[in-house]
Design a protein around this motif. Structure first.
Motif, PDB file in Angstrom:
ATOM      1  N   VAL A   1      14.329 -41.249   1.543  1.00  0.00           N
ATOM      2  CA  VAL A   1      13.898 -41.317   0.608  1.00  0.00           C
ATOM      3  C   VAL A   1      15.464 -42.192  -0.396  1.00  0.00           C
ATOM      4  O   VAL A   1      16.267 -42.749   0.624  1.00  0.00           O
ATOM      5  N   PRO A   2      14.921 -43.623  -0.837  1.00  0.00           N
ATOM      6  CA  PRO A   2      16.162 -44.218  -1.538  1.00  0.00           C
ATOM      7  C   PRO A   2      16.778 -43.537  -2.003  1.00  0.00           C
ATOM      8  O   PRO A   2      17.535 -42.237  -2.692  1.00  0.00           O
ATOM      9  N   THR A   3      18.506 -44.385  -2.092  1.00  0.00           N
ATOM     10  CA  THR A   3      19.404 -44.219  -3.091  1.00  0.00           C
ATOM     11  C   THR A   3      19.187 -45.277  -4.116  1.00  0.00           C
ATOM     12  O   THR A   3      19.019 -46.273  -4.282  1.00  0.00           O
ATOM     13  N   PRO A   4      20.005 -43.961  -5.502  1.00  0.00           N
ATOM     14  CA  PRO A   4      20.626 -42.965  -5.492  1.00  0.00           C
ATOM     15  C   PRO A   4      19.752 -41.722  -5.124  1.00  0.00           C
ATOM     16  O   PRO A   4      18.686 -41.863  -5.643  1.00  0.00           O
ATOM     17  N   CYS A   5      20.720 -40.855  -4.977  1.00  0.00           N
ATOM     18  CA  CYS A   5      19.322 -39.356  -4.649  1.00  0.00           C
ATOM     19  C   CYS A   5      19.913 -38.423  -4.396  1.00  0.00           C
ATOM     20  O   CYS A   5      21.881 -38.367  -4.305  1.00  0.00           O
ATOM     21  N   MET A   6      19.448 -37.313  -4.528  1.00  0.00           N
ATOM     22  CA  MET A   6      20.430 -36.198  -4.549  1.00  0.00           C
ATOM     23  C   MET A   6      19.911 -35.136  -3.098  1.00  0.00           C
ATOM     24  O   MET A   6      18.257 -34.366  -2.711  1.00  0.00           O
ATOM     25  N   ILE A   7      20.796 -34.689  -2.409  1.00  0.00           N
ATOM     26  CA  ILE A   7      20.108 -33.631  -1.336  1.00  0.00           C
ATOM     27  C   ILE A   7      20.376 -32.538  -1.686  1.00  0.00           C
ATOM     28  O   ILE A   7      21.514 -31.776  -1.777  1.00  0.00           O
ATOM     29  N   THR A   8      19.614 -31.300  -0.848  1.00  0.00           N
ATOM     30  CA  THR A   8      20.327 -29.476  -1.275  1.00  0.00           C
ATOM     31  C   THR A   8      20.155 -30.000   0.774  1.00  0.00           C
ATOM     32  O   THR A   8      19.459 -29.423   1.210  1.00  0.00           O
ATOM     33  N   CYS A   9      21.554 -28.773   1.516  1.00  0.00           N
ATOM     34  CA  CYS A   9      21.537 -28.797   3.250  1.00  0.00           C
ATOM     35  C   CYS A   9      21.331 -26.796   2.486  1.00  0.00           C
ATOM     36  O   CYS A   9      21.702 -25.693   2.185  1.00  0.00           O
ATOM     37  N   ILE A  10      20.939 -26.895   3.995  1.00  0.00           N
ATOM     38  CA  ILE A  10      21.479 -25.827   4.617  1.00  0.00           C
ATOM     39  C   ILE A  10      22.050 -25.383   5.721  1.00  0.00           C
ATOM     40  O   ILE A  10      22.534 -26.610   6.396  1.00  0.00           O
ATOM     41  N   LYS A  11      22.441 -24.171   5.996  1.00  0.00           N
ATOM     42  CA  LYS A  11      23.376 -23.621   7.141  1.00  0.00           C
ATOM     43  C   LYS A  11      22.958 -23.936   8.426  1.00  0.00           C
ATOM     44  O   LYS A  11      23.919 -24.551   8.980  1.00  0.00           O
ATOM     45  N   GLU A  12      21.824 -24.938   9.269  1.00  0.00           N
ATOM     46  CA  GLU A  12      21.756 -24.637  10.219  1.00  0.00           C
ATOM     47  C   GLU A  12      22.043 -26.279   9.945  1.00  0.00           C
ATOM     48  O   GLU A  12      21.753 -27.154  10.993  1.00  0.00           O
ATOM     49  N   LEU A  13      21.946 -27.118   9.505  1.00  0.00           N
ATOM     50  CA  LEU A  13      22.750 -28.629   9.535  1.00  0.00           C
ATOM     51  C   LEU A  13      23.715 -28.967  10.185  1.00  0.00           C
ATOM     52  O   LEU A  13      23.683 -29.892  10.841  1.00  0.00           O
ATOM     53  N   ASN A  14      24.718 -28.248   9.797  1.00  0.00           N
ATOM     54  CA  ASN A  14      25.838 -28.377  10.891  1.00  0.00           C
ATOM     55  C   ASN A  14      26.952 -27.561  10.971  1.00  0.00           C
ATOM     56  O   ASN A  14      26.409 -26.600  10.361  1.00  0.00           O
ATOM     57  N   THR A  15      27.875 -27.914  11.259  1.00  0.00           N
ATOM     58  CA  THR A  15      29.108 -26.357  11.937  1.00  0.00           C
ATOM     59  C   THR A  15      30.407 -27.051  10.463  1.00  0.00           C
ATOM     60  O   THR A  15      31.283 -27.857  11.119  1.00  0.00           O
ATOM     61  N   PRO A  16      30.652 -26.866   9.507  1.00  0.00           N
ATOM     62  CA  PRO A  16      31.262 -26.573   9.086  1.00  0.00           C
ATOM     63  C   PRO A  16      33.205 -27.124   9.930  1.00  0.00           C
ATOM     64  O   PRO A  16      33.545 -26.473  10.572  1.00  0.00           O
ATOM     65  N   ARG A  17      34.139 -28.172   9.403  1.00  0.00           N
ATOM     66  CA  ARG A  17      35.316 -28.394   9.819  1.00  0.00           C
ATOM     67  C   ARG A  17      36.648 -27.414   9.495  1.00  0.00           C
ATOM     68  O   ARG A  17      36.464 -27.426   8.310  1.00  0.00           O
ATOM     69  N   TYR A  18      37.144 -27.574  10.230  1.00  0.00           N
ATOM     70  CA  TYR A  18      38.782 -26.936   9.416  1.00  0.00           C
ATOM     71  C   TYR A  18      39.322 -27.730   8.881  1.00  0.00           C
ATOM     72  O   TYR A  18      39.699 -28.433   9.050  1.00  0.00           O
ATOM     73  N   MET A  19      40.174 -27.064   7.919  1.00  0.00           N
ATOM     74  CA  MET A  19      41.416 -27.979   7.628  1.00  0.00           C
ATOM     75  C   MET A  19      42.199 -28.736   7.866  1.00  0.00           C
ATOM     76  O   MET A  19      42.337 -27.556   9.329  1.00  0.00           O
ATOM     77  N   SER A  20      42.914 -29.709   8.365  1.00  0.00           N
ATOM     78  CA  SER A  20      43.408 -30.038   9.143  1.00  0.00           C
ATOM     79  C   SER A  20      45.177 -29.965   8.544  1.00  0.00           C
ATOM     80  O   SER A  20      45.172 -30.166   7.133  1.00  0.00           O
ATOM     81  N   VAL A  21      45.736 -29.985   9.726  1.00  0.00           N
ATOM     82  CA  VAL A  21      47.407 -29.749   9.539  1.00  0.00           C
ATOM     83  C   VAL A  21      47.940 -30.694   8.435  1.00  0.00           C
ATOM     84  O   VAL A  21      48.758 -30.405   7.393  1.00  0.00           O
ATOM     85  N   ILE A  22      47.365 -32.073   8.976  1.00  0.00           N
ATOM     86  CA  ILE A  22      47.884 -32.995   7.771  1.00  0.00           C
ATOM     87  C   ILE A  22      47.662 -32.676   6.559  1.00  0.00           C
ATOM     88  O   ILE A  22      47.939 -33.058   5.781  1.00  0.00           O
ATOM     89  N   GLY A  23      46.326 -32.254   6.277  1.00  0.00           N
ATOM     90  CA  GLY A  23      45.526 -32.429   5.159  1.00  0.00           C
ATOM     91  C   GLY A  23      46.486 -31.356   4.609  1.00  0.00           C
ATOM     92  O   GLY A  23      45.800 -31.972   3.242  1.00  0.00           O
ATOM     93  N   THR A  24      46.670 -30.604   4.889  1.00  0.00           N
ATOM     94  CA  THR A  24      47.081 -29.301   4.198  1.00  0.00           C
ATOM     95  C   THR A  24      48.311 -29.439   3.815  1.00  0.00           C
ATOM     96  O   THR A  24      48.815 -29.264   2.378  1.00  0.00           O
ATOM     97  N   GLU A  25      48.991 -30.416   4.358  1.00  0.00           N
ATOM     98  CA  GLU A  25      50.174 -31.048   3.890  1.00  0.00           C
ATOM     99  C   GLU A  25      50.471 -31.611   2.875  1.00  0.00           C
ATOM    100  O   GLU A  25      50.578 -32.001   1.385  1.00  0.00           O
ATOM    101  N   LYS A  26      49.484 -32.598   2.577  1.00  0.00           N
ATOM    102  CA  LYS A  26      49.198 -33.784   2.144  1.00  0.00           C
ATOM    103  C   LYS A  26      48.142 -33.734   0.363  1.00  0.00           C
ATOM    104  O   LYS A  26      48.071 -33.636  -0.238  1.00  0.00           O
ATOM    105  N   CYS A  27      47.352 -32.786   0.977  1.00  0.00           N
ATOM    106  CA  CYS A  27      46.179 -31.844  -0.526  1.00  0.00           C
ATOM    107  C   CYS A  27      47.333 -31.839  -1.279  1.00  0.00           C
ATOM    108  O   CYS A  27      46.577 -32.165  -2.824  1.00  0.00           O
ATOM    109  N   TRP A  28      48.087 -30.945  -1.537  1.00  0.00           N
ATOM    110  CA  TRP A  28      49.345 -30.710  -2.882  1.00  0.00           C
ATOM    111  C   TRP A  28      49.407 -32.048  -3.516  1.00  0.00           C
ATOM    112  O   TRP A  28      49.825 -31.348  -4.801  1.00  0.00           O
ATOM    113  N   ASP A  29      49.492 -33.016  -3.017  1.00  0.00           N
ATOM    114  CA  ASP A  29      50.144 -33.644  -3.586  1.00  0.00           C
ATOM    115  C   ASP A  29      48.620 -34.987  -3.977  1.00  0.00           C
ATOM    116  O   ASP A  29      49.468 -36.328  -4.563  1.00  0.00           O
TER     117      ASP A  29
END
Length: 266
Positions: A171-199
């Motif tokens: 498929v060419p871009t721009p495009c829309m994709i919908t994902c299933i759970k078998e696609l990957n394993t979502p990551r967790y929030m990082s410690v640094i990201g947790t500190e920075k996200c509120w800024d």
């Protein structure tokens, strides 16, 4: 290059579900989580960001408390978040929601090499309609049930997971994709990201920001503009406890057969 990810804050189905008199969910009185399939979409967007340098922008439509969810996404690595929130948008069904989100993404700006990624469906409605409807309203090609995503030049190769096999789609871009759970394993929030996200800045699109877009019409958004009518909504009764038979001899199997026969299961 941008990747737009649409996410939804949904009721935590492991807890209490509250319903308003008009049949809509009383979200303010329930614990909420990030829709599970949407986390897979976020992970795919971040993976492409790390490999190709995309800017990841997350969109959600909901009340102001959804800011907390968007901060979590920024702690995971999302670059920018947009909260689409207005009283006029409340009570929207999938048709109205897709109208509003499509208008918001279009207002932000879609370029030739951009991608929109969404989870297959939300656990509160299980319709799998919003992603494809956004693609239709933005006149974009769409590929659903993505179980694998790779980039090849200016196109994407999607492995669609079907009940009896899989299908490879280019498929060419721009495009829309919908994902299933078998696609990957979502990551967790990082410690640094947790500190920075509120800024990090949070962009809010209200009704005034979108009212001049062709897709925004008060007759087709919000509860009154939603063609879906909820006949009845209720919390299902709690099932009774199971029965455990002790032992592994013939007497136990005979007892099991007798119980199943009495219930007309066999």
């Amino acid at each position: 290059m941008k990747i737009f990810v649409t996410v939804k804050q949904v009721p935590d189905t492991s807890g209490k579900v509250a319903v308003n008199e008009d049949g809509t969910l009383n979200r303010a009185s329930m614990q909420t989580i990030i829709n599970p399939d949407d986390l897979n979409a976020v992970e795919q967007a971040l993976t492409l960001k790390e490999e190709f340098g995309y800017k990841v922008v997350a969109f959600t439509m909901g009340p102001m408390p959804a800011e907390g969810m968007l901060r979590e996404l920024m702690a995971m690595g999302v670059d920018e978040t947009v909260l689409v929130s207005a009283r006029e948008f409340g009570g929207s069904d999938t048709y109205a929601t897709s109208q509003i989100l499509a208008a918001a993404i279009d207002t932000y700006g879609i370029e030739e090499d951009d991608i929109i990624i969404a989870g297959r469906q939300a656990i509160d409605g299980d319709t799998a309609q919003v992603g494809p409807q956004i693609a239709e309203k933005l006149h974009l090609p769409q590929v659903t049930y993505a179980g694998e995503v790779t980039k090849e030049g200016e196109s994407l190769i999607i492995k669609r997971m079907l009940e009896d096999g899989y299908m490879l789609v280019k498929v060419p871009t721009p495009c829309m994709i919908t994902c299933i759970k078998e696609l990957n394993t979502p990551r967790y929030m990082s410690v640094i990201g947790t500190e920075k996200c509120w800024d990090m800045p949070l962009k809010i699109m209200d009704f005034a920001a979108l009212e001049n877009h062709p897709l925004i019409d008060k007759t087709t958004i919000g509860l009154k503009g939603s063609p879906t009518n909820i006949y009845k909504s209720f919390t299902p009764p709690v099932k009774g406890g199971g029965m455990i038979l002790e032992g592994s001899d013939k007497n136990t199997t005979d007892e099991l057969v007798s119980i199943l026969t009495g219930k007309h299961i066999i």
